[in-house]
Design an enzyme around this catalytic site. Structure first.
Site, PDB file in Angstrom:
ATOM      1  CB  THR A 116      -8.665 -15.046  -5.478  1.00 58.86           C
ATOM      2  OG1 THR A 116      -7.792 -13.975  -5.113  1.00 58.86           O
ATOM      3  CG2 THR A 116     -10.054 -14.483  -5.710  1.00 58.86           C
ATOM      4  N   GLY A 155      -3.456 -16.793 -11.939  1.00 56.07           N
ATOM      5  CA  GLY A 155      -2.864 -16.742 -13.275  1.00 56.07           C
ATOM      6  C   GLY A 155      -2.109 -18.019 -13.582  1.00 56.07           C
ATOM      7  CD  GLU A 398      -0.514  -9.422  -5.385  1.00 55.95           C
ATOM      8  OE1 GLU A 398      -0.352 -10.024  -6.454  1.00 55.95           O
ATOM      9  OE2 GLU A 398      -0.706  -9.984  -4.300  1.00 55.95           O
TER      10      GLU A 398
HETATM   11  C1  LIG Z   1       7.953 -13.902 -17.277  1.00 57.95           C
HETATM   12  C2  LIG Z   1       8.967 -13.158 -16.476  1.00 57.95           C
HETATM   13  C3  LIG Z   1       8.338 -12.348 -15.396  1.00 57.95           C
HETATM   14  C4  LIG Z   1       9.346 -11.969 -14.343  1.00 57.95           C
HETATM   15  C5  LIG Z   1       8.584 -11.266 -13.218  1.00 57.95           C
HETATM   16  C6  LIG Z   1       9.416 -11.036 -12.029  1.00 57.95           C
HETATM   17  C7  LIG Z   1       8.938 -10.280 -11.055  1.00 57.95           C
HETATM   18  C8  LIG Z   1       7.614  -9.556 -11.268  1.00 57.95           C
HETATM   19  C9  LIG Z   1       6.881  -9.291  -9.975  1.00 57.95           C
HETATM   20  C10 LIG Z   1       5.657  -8.779 -10.020  1.00 57.95           C
HETATM   21  C11 LIG Z   1       5.026  -8.503 -11.337  1.00 57.95           C
HETATM   22  C12 LIG Z   1       4.010  -7.438 -11.191  1.00 57.95           C
HETATM   23  C13 LIG Z   1       2.713  -7.658 -11.413  1.00 57.95           C
HETATM   24  C14 LIG Z   1       2.117  -8.922 -11.817  1.00 57.95           C
HETATM   25  C15 LIG Z   1       1.978  -9.904 -10.673  1.00 57.95           C
HETATM   26  C16 LIG Z   1       0.827 -10.389 -10.300  1.00 57.95           C
HETATM   27  C17 LIG Z   1      -0.426  -9.993 -11.006  1.00 57.95           C
HETATM   28  C18 LIG Z   1      -1.258 -11.137 -11.253  1.00 57.95           C
HETATM   29  C19 LIG Z   1      -1.767 -11.848 -10.246  1.00 57.95           C
HETATM   30  C20 LIG Z   1      -2.423 -11.273  -9.082  1.00 57.95           C
HETATM   31  C21 LIG Z   1      -2.386 -12.001  -7.918  1.00 57.95           C
HETATM   32  C22 LIG Z   1      -3.329 -11.756  -6.842  1.00 57.95           C
HETATM   33  O1  LIG Z   1      -4.248 -10.978  -6.933  1.00 57.95           O
HETATM   34  S1  LIG Z   1      -2.978 -12.653  -5.438  1.00 57.95           S
HETATM   35  C23 LIG Z   1      -4.348 -12.323  -4.376  1.00 57.95           C
HETATM   36  C24 LIG Z   1      -4.305 -10.917  -3.813  1.00 57.95           C
HETATM   37  N1  LIG Z   1      -5.292 -10.791  -2.791  1.00 57.95           N
HETATM   38  C25 LIG Z   1      -5.270  -9.828  -1.852  1.00 57.95           C
HETATM   39  O2  LIG Z   1      -4.448  -8.934  -1.857  1.00 57.95           O
HETATM   40  C26 LIG Z   1      -6.306  -9.950  -0.791  1.00 57.95           C
HETATM   41  C27 LIG Z   1      -6.553  -8.616  -0.100  1.00 57.95           C
HETATM   42  N2  LIG Z   1      -7.019  -8.843   1.261  1.00 57.95           N
HETATM   43  C28 LIG Z   1      -6.156  -8.709   2.329  1.00 57.95           C
HETATM   44  O3  LIG Z   1      -5.002  -8.432   2.199  1.00 57.95           O
HETATM   45  C29 LIG Z   1      -6.753  -8.939   3.690  1.00 57.95           C
HETATM   46  O4  LIG Z   1      -7.827  -9.772   3.614  1.00 57.95           O
HETATM   47  C30 LIG Z   1      -7.216  -7.598   4.339  1.00 57.95           C
HETATM   48  C31 LIG Z   1      -5.988  -6.917   4.791  1.00 57.95           C
HETATM   49  C32 LIG Z   1      -7.955  -6.767   3.332  1.00 57.95           C
HETATM   50  C33 LIG Z   1      -8.173  -7.832   5.465  1.00 57.95           C
HETATM   51  O5  LIG Z   1      -7.673  -8.907   6.192  1.00 57.95           O
HETATM   52  P1  LIG Z   1      -8.079  -9.038   7.713  1.00 57.95           P
HETATM   53  O6  LIG Z   1      -7.519 -10.242   8.282  1.00 57.95           O
HETATM   54  O7  LIG Z   1      -9.566  -8.822   7.806  1.00 57.95           O
HETATM   55  O8  LIG Z   1      -7.280  -7.843   8.271  1.00 57.95           O
HETATM   56  P2  LIG Z   1      -7.777  -6.714   9.221  1.00 57.95           P
HETATM   57  O9  LIG Z   1      -8.350  -5.619   8.410  1.00 57.95           O
HETATM   58  O10 LIG Z   1      -8.611  -7.297  10.336  1.00 57.95           O
HETATM   59  O11 LIG Z   1      -6.373  -6.331   9.804  1.00 57.95           O
HETATM   60  C34 LIG Z   1      -5.711  -7.257  10.674  1.00 57.95           C
HETATM   61  C35 LIG Z   1      -4.338  -6.749  10.921  1.00 57.95           C
HETATM   62  O12 LIG Z   1      -3.454  -7.323   9.953  1.00 57.95           O
HETATM   63  C36 LIG Z   1      -2.727  -6.333   9.300  1.00 57.95           C
HETATM   64  N3  LIG Z   1      -2.469  -6.785   7.943  1.00 57.95           N
HETATM   65  C37 LIG Z   1      -3.391  -7.148   7.041  1.00 57.95           C
HETATM   66  N4  LIG Z   1      -2.789  -7.531   5.905  1.00 57.95           N
HETATM   67  C38 LIG Z   1      -1.452  -7.419   6.119  1.00 57.95           C
HETATM   68  C39 LIG Z   1      -0.298  -7.664   5.316  1.00 57.95           C
HETATM   69  N5  LIG Z   1      -0.393  -8.089   4.045  1.00 57.95           N
HETATM   70  N6  LIG Z   1       0.930  -7.442   5.850  1.00 57.95           N
HETATM   71  C40 LIG Z   1       1.019  -6.999   7.130  1.00 57.95           C
HETATM   72  N7  LIG Z   1      -0.025  -6.729   7.962  1.00 57.95           N
HETATM   73  C41 LIG Z   1      -1.254  -6.948   7.432  1.00 57.95           C
HETATM   74  C42 LIG Z   1      -3.601  -5.124   9.337  1.00 57.95           C
HETATM   75  O13 LIG Z   1      -2.807  -3.954   9.191  1.00 57.95           O
HETATM   76  C43 LIG Z   1      -4.169  -5.252  10.725  1.00 57.95           C
HETATM   77  O14 LIG Z   1      -3.220  -4.837  11.638  1.00 57.95           O
HETATM   78  P3  LIG Z   1      -3.714  -4.057  12.944  1.00 57.95           P
HETATM   79  O15 LIG Z   1      -4.752  -4.952  13.591  1.00 57.95           O
HETATM   80  O16 LIG Z   1      -2.465  -3.866  13.728  1.00 57.95           O
HETATM   81  O17 LIG Z   1      -4.316  -2.784  12.424  1.00 57.95           O
HETATM   82  C1  LIG Z   2      -6.466  -9.886 -13.826  1.00 58.31           C
HETATM   83  C2  LIG Z   2      -6.550 -10.518 -12.467  1.00 58.31           C
HETATM   84  C3  LIG Z   2      -5.591 -11.437 -12.088  1.00 58.31           C
HETATM   85  C4  LIG Z   2      -5.676 -12.052 -10.845  1.00 58.31           C
HETATM   86  N1  LIG Z   2      -4.736 -12.994 -10.500  1.00 58.31           N
HETATM   87  C5  LIG Z   2      -4.848 -13.628  -9.303  1.00 58.31           C
HETATM   88  C6  LIG Z   2      -3.901 -14.625  -8.930  1.00 58.31           C
HETATM   89  O1  LIG Z   2      -2.978 -14.937  -9.677  1.00 58.31           O
HETATM   90  N2  LIG Z   2      -4.051 -15.253  -7.737  1.00 58.31           N
HETATM   91  C7  LIG Z   2      -5.071 -14.946  -6.868  1.00 58.31           C
HETATM   92  O2  LIG Z   2      -5.167 -15.557  -5.791  1.00 58.31           O
HETATM   93  N3  LIG Z   2      -5.989 -13.962  -7.190  1.00 58.31           N
HETATM   94  C8  LIG Z   2      -5.891 -13.324  -8.375  1.00 58.31           C
HETATM   95  N4  LIG Z   2      -6.794 -12.345  -8.715  1.00 58.31           N
HETATM   96  C9  LIG Z   2      -7.925 -12.077  -7.811  1.00 58.31           C
HETATM   97  C10 LIG Z   2      -7.774 -10.754  -7.082  1.00 58.31           C
HETATM   98  O3  LIG Z   2      -6.782 -10.857  -6.120  1.00 58.31           O
HETATM   99  C11 LIG Z   2      -9.144 -10.407  -6.481  1.00 58.31           C
HETATM  100  O4  LIG Z   2     -10.031 -10.143  -7.540  1.00 58.31           O
HETATM  101  C12 LIG Z   2      -9.034  -9.193  -5.563  1.00 58.31           C
HETATM  102  O5  LIG Z   2      -8.344  -9.551  -4.390  1.00 58.31           O
HETATM  103  C13 LIG Z   2     -10.418  -8.626  -5.185  1.00 58.31           C
HETATM  104  O6  LIG Z   2     -11.232  -9.612  -4.592  1.00 58.31           O
HETATM  105  P1  LIG Z   2     -12.693  -9.916  -5.222  1.00 58.31           P
HETATM  106  O7  LIG Z   2     -12.529 -10.049  -6.671  1.00 58.31           O
HETATM  107  O8  LIG Z   2     -13.282 -11.042  -4.448  1.00 58.31           O
HETATM  108  O9  LIG Z   2     -13.519  -8.592  -4.951  1.00 58.31           O
HETATM  109  P2  LIG Z   2     -14.385  -8.208  -3.543  1.00 58.31           P
HETATM  110  O10 LIG Z   2     -13.443  -8.334  -2.435  1.00 58.31           O
HETATM  111  O11 LIG Z   2     -15.577  -9.091  -3.614  1.00 58.31           O
HETATM  112  O12 LIG Z   2     -14.691  -6.722  -3.884  1.00 58.31           O
HETATM  113  C14 LIG Z   2     -15.895  -6.349  -4.537  1.00 58.31           C
HETATM  114  C15 LIG Z   2     -16.273  -4.966  -4.028  1.00 58.31           C
HETATM  115  O13 LIG Z   2     -16.528  -5.061  -2.612  1.00 58.31           O
HETATM  116  C16 LIG Z   2     -15.798  -4.059  -1.935  1.00 58.31           C
HETATM  117  N5  LIG Z   2     -15.337  -4.506  -0.615  1.00 58.31           N
HETATM  118  C17 LIG Z   2     -14.877  -5.738  -0.287  1.00 58.31           C
HETATM  119  N6  LIG Z   2     -14.486  -5.780   0.989  1.00 58.31           N
HETATM  120  C18 LIG Z   2     -14.712  -4.532   1.498  1.00 58.31           C
HETATM  121  C19 LIG Z   2     -14.497  -3.923   2.774  1.00 58.31           C
HETATM  122  N7  LIG Z   2     -13.978  -4.603   3.804  1.00 58.31           N
HETATM  123  N8  LIG Z   2     -14.827  -2.612   2.919  1.00 58.31           N
HETATM  124  C20 LIG Z   2     -15.326  -1.912   1.879  1.00 58.31           C
HETATM  125  N9  LIG Z   2     -15.573  -2.429   0.646  1.00 58.31           N
HETATM  126  C21 LIG Z   2     -15.259  -3.716   0.467  1.00 58.31           C
HETATM  127  C22 LIG Z   2     -14.592  -3.796  -2.819  1.00 58.31           C
HETATM  128  O14 LIG Z   2     -14.057  -2.486  -2.584  1.00 58.31           O
HETATM  129  C23 LIG Z   2     -15.182  -3.921  -4.219  1.00 58.31           C
HETATM  130  O15 LIG Z   2     -15.749  -2.683  -4.581  1.00 58.31           O
HETATM  131  C24 LIG Z   2      -6.737 -11.714  -9.970  1.00 58.31           C
HETATM  132  C25 LIG Z   2      -7.707 -10.777 -10.342  1.00 58.31           C
HETATM  133  C26 LIG Z   2      -7.616 -10.171 -11.587  1.00 58.31           C
HETATM  134  C27 LIG Z   2      -8.657  -9.163 -11.994  1.00 58.31           C
END
Ligand SMILES: CCCCC/C=C\C/C=C\C/C=C\C/C=C\C/C=C\C=C\C(=O)SCCNC(=O)CCNC(=O)[C@H](O)C(C)(C)COP(=O)(O)OP(=O)(O)OC[C@H]1O[C@@H](n2cnc3c(N)ncnc32)[C@H](O)[C@@H]1OP(=O)(O)O
Ligand SMILES: Cc1cc2nc3c(=O)[nH]c(=O)nc-3n(C[C@H](O)[C@H](O)[C@H](O)COP(=O)(O)OP(=O)(O)OC[C@H]3O[C@@H](n4cnc5c(N)ncnc54)[C@H](O)[C@@H]3O)c2cc1C
Length: 633
Positions: A116, A155, A398
């Site tokens: 991110t 994180g 996530e």
């Molecule tokens: C100390 C000891 C601890 C031990 C722990 C051990 C284990 C614990 C494990 C877990 C712990 C639990 C919780 C804590 C962990 C983490 C929390 C803290 C950190 C958080 C981290 C983060 O947030 S990381 C960042 C996360 N970010 C996202 O998820 C971004 C979201 N966005 C997207 O995924 C994509 O941008 C999108 C899907 C929204 C849009 O992408 P785009 O390219 O535009 O896709 P399209 O909509 O055009 O679709 C294209 C096609 O691709 C397919 N597709 C999209 N994504 C996926 C995918 N992930 N996998 C497979 N296919 C995918 C989609 O379906 C489309 O397909 P079609 O064209 O066929 O329809």
């Molecule tokens: C506690 C915490 C821990 C995190 N840890 C990590 C980490 O370890 N690593 C990492 O990489 N990231 C991490 N993140 C980031 C997290 O993955 C992002 O915040 C999350 O993916 C959402 O993206 P954004 O914040 O840019 O929100 P945006 O994507 O900007 O979303 C803002 C608003 O826009 C809307 N929106 C966006 N796109 C669309 C669409 N296509 N259609 C309709 N509505 C839409 C959403 O629904 C939402 O209401 C963490 C976030 C938090 C809060």
């Protein structure tokens, strides 16, 4: 998930160095961080020692690590990302040779997952960090060309991690090949100083998760070896040849892993909130039911049972569905390893909607548990506020909930079109074909009848979405515009699908194993599963009236059955939360301790407030007294 020798909870909990003298809520932001690093380092050392006597790779946390860590930290572990995303990204996205190289130091490095950015979290194809191949030096040059391209949120990135996996746009010979993952060292192992060409820091105080050390990272002409691109799925050869992946979405695999895991995580969050609030409701006496009798346990109020028993049932629902989804994930990963991607879209759709529903439900149910404890639920010492802020963060991280539901909707619409063309569908969406071919049954007031009814709602709403999109297209909108115009209904279709899945899997998994359980256990588990399904049938009565043949009389009977189930569960309620088997040291709650000494524990905790160290705080003399004396008549 593989099971390894796990640190027994009592071994870990007996370590003095893991105890807190001062409750965390009385520490400063900086002290909080230093305190969790102190405790996290002890845990990290234990996991490392444990891994040394295991034959497998020395970098995976034991299976109960998350549970123990959560309890001891009493907040988020800043080493979490190392285990949750950094190591899985390398093991899933790097070649075996790269894994051996990058993970050769085992627990000697601490990583995070930096995807991110300040300007982009959802739209990964819009990420701005660049990784440009330098053919002459056989390196990638990483840059953050704008402020919005700074990595923001990962994180552990602020002050904890010394390595990270970075998602950046890959540029080779002037051509952009989209987001790819890179293994990057960011701090010196010995001094922990940021390496030259990097700007690192933490992003500031948050609503919760304040010990996660979420940070920012900017690159300025930062060089890494070409081999540091994770090259299992796609490769960049020494001569600059780009070999593309069989499926560009495999790069996103680490996110699917955590989304799948989160169902079990939310089950555990809810188990804690239910344990606290049900035990407290058994201790708390307030008001009368019969005027001439003593004050009752608040757990005897049926409305209190209505507020709380759904959390007990939902925790089991998420646990059971989490195991089911994990099995699906493992099978799909196995298929991908053999070269078949067929089920990846289904897994993506399932993980998106189930992650969203489980995190959203955990949020409002934990809040409901807090509110059910009255004022005392509002105390930090109850641990319900922290559970709430930790759980609700997962609605966003996530994959933000709306965006993930739209991903599932994308899969439902595609499946609906395939059903219209007579194609066979995977079992998880085959009901769409039955609906399309008008093969559905008359309403039955049974768990199976309710599950069938909820599936009819999914099919009916999906059909309505498909027709809405078609209507907008016929009025001249492009498909993407028509999709946007229909998005309110598309979200509804995904939510309905997720709920139908949870009800179906919960009921049929319990039904499947009930013959192997003791009669008493089978009876109680079935009561919980039926309570869950009946609760949601009543919550979704509007949709059922529109899309099924349910009658008002059926609904009245369901309401009656629901209230019967509350009464049947009441005698087992405390036993059911005790069976979550969460020790006091991990529950960390004055309201939920096993011995029920709520009021004594609340007072003990209150006296730990630094303010209570003296009878008159210095601010009286410095600020209040002059004003009081000045205006004293
Ligand atoms: C100390 C000891 C601890 C031990 C722990 C051990 C284990 C614990 C494990 C877990 C712990 C639990 C919780 C804590 C962990 C983490 C929390 C803290 C950190 C958080 C981290 C983060 O947030 S990381 C960042 C996360 N970010 C996202 O998820 C971004 C979201 N966005 C997207 O995924 C994509 O941008 C999108 C899907 C929204 C849009 O992408 P785009 O390219 O535009 O896709 P399209 O909509 O055009 O679709 C294209 C096609 O691709 C397919 N597709 C999209 N994504 C996926 C995918 N992930 N996998 C497979 N296919 C995918 C989609 O379906 C489309 O397909 P079609 O064209 O066929 O329809
Ligand atoms: C506690 C915490 C821990 C995190 N840890 C990590 C980490 O370890 N690593 C990492 O990489 N990231 C991490 N993140 C980031 C997290 O993955 C992002 O915040 C999350 O993916 C959402 O993206 P954004 O914040 O840019 O929100 P945006 O994507 O900007 O979303 C803002 C608003 O826009 C809307 N929106 C966006 N796109 C669309 C669409 N296509 N259609 C309709 N509505 C839409 C959403 O629904 C939402 O209401 C963490 C976030 C938090 C809060």
């Amino acid at each position: 998930m593989k099971c390894y020798p796990v640190p027994r909870e009592n071994l870990v909990l007996s370590i003095d160095n893991l105890k807190d003298d001062i409750p965390e809520e009385y520490l400063s932001h900086k002290e909080c961080y230093e305190n969790v690093i102190r405790k996290g380092s002890v845990l990290y050392d234990i996991f490392s020692e444990l891994s040394k006597d295991r034959k497998h790779k020395a970098h995976q946390a034991p299976s109960n690590a998350y549970r123990i860590s959560d309890g001891i930290m009493q907040n988020v572990n800043p080493f979490l990302l190392h285990f949750a995303l950094f190591v899985p990204a390398i093991t899933n996205q790097a070649t075996p040779e790269q894994q051996a190289e990058f993970l050769k130091h085992g627990f000697g490095i601490i990583g995070t997952y930096a995807q991110t950015e300040l300007g982009h979290g959802t739209f990964l194809r819009g990420l701005e960090t660049t990784a440009t191949l330098d053919l002459e030096t056989d390196e990638f040059v990483l840059n953050s060309p704008t402020l919005t391209s700074y990595k923001w949120w990962p994180g552990g990135l602020g002050h904890t991690a010394n390595h990270c996996v970075v998602m950046a746009q890959l540029y080779v010979k002037g051509k952009c090949h989209g987001p790819h993952l890179f293994f990057v060292q960011i701090r010196d192992i010995e001094t922990h100083e940021p390496l030259p060409g990097l700007k690192l820091g933490e992003i500031g105080a948050k609503m919760g998760f304040n010990t996660a050390d979420n940070g920012f990272l900017g690159f300025h002409n930062f060089r890494i070896p070409r081999n540091n691109m994770l090259m299992k799925n796609s490769q960049v050869l020494k001569d600059g040849t780009y070999v593309e992946s069989k499926n560009e979405k495999l790069t996103y695999g680490s996110m699917v892993f955590v989304r799948v895991y989160l169902l079990s995580d939310m089950a555990y969050m809810l188990a804690r909130a239910a344990t606290i609030s049900v035990r407290y409701s058994a201790v708390r006496h307030q008001s009368h039911i019969k005027p001439d009798e003593p004050e009752v346990q608040i757990l005897d109020f049926v409305i209190q049972q209505h507020k709380l028993f759904i959390s007990i049932a939902t925790s089991h629902a998420f646990k059971i569905c989490g195991l089911w989804l994990w099995q699906t994930y493992s099978k799909v990963m196995e298929d991908i390893g053999k070269g078949s991607m067929d089920r990846l879209p289904e897994l993506h759709a399932l993980s998106c909607c189930l992650k969203t529903t489980s995190t959203r439900d955990a949020g409002w149910l934990i809040e409901q548990c807090r509110l059910a404890c009255g004022g005392h639920g509002y105390l930090m010492s109850s641990n319900l506020p922290s559970l709430y802020t930790t759980a609700t963060a997962a609605i966003t991280y996530e994959g933000e909930s709306t965006v993930l539901l739209l991903q599932t909707a994308r899969y439902l619409i595609k499946s609906w079109k395939r059903a219209m063309e007579g194609e066979s569908l995977p079992a998880t969406v085959s009901f769409l074909s039955e609906y399309f071919n008008k093969r559905y049954n008359k309403w039955e007031n049974t768990p199976k009848g309710i599950v069938d009814g909820l599936k009819l709602v999914v099919a009916g709403v999906t059909k309505m979405c498909a027709e809405s999109i078609q209507k907008h297209v016929s009025r001249g909108q492009q498909y993407e515009e028509a999709w946007n115009s229909s998005s309110v209904q598309l979200i509804k279709a995904s939510e309905a699908y997720s709920r139908a899945l949870l009800c179906e899997v919960f009921w049929f998994e319990v039904d499947k194993v009930s013959s192997t359980l003791s009669n008493n256990l089978a009876v109680v588990l079935k009561q919980l599963a039926e309570l869950y399904i009946t609760y949601w049938a009543l919550e979704k009565r509007g949709d059922l009236l529109v899309y099924t043949t349910i009658s008002k009389d059926d609904l009245d009977k369901l309401q009656e059955r629901y209230e019967e189930l509350l009464a049947l569960i009441r005698p087992n309620a405390v036993g059911l939360v005790d069976s979550f088997d969460i020790r006091d040291e991990i529950l960390c709650s004055t309201l939920g301790a096993y011995d029920g000494r709520v009021y004594e524990r609340m007072m003990e905790h209150a006296l730990k407030s630094p303010l209570n160290a003296e009878t008159v705080n210095q601010s009286f003399h410095k600020y209040m007294k002059p004003v009081i004396l000045k205006h004293k008549i």
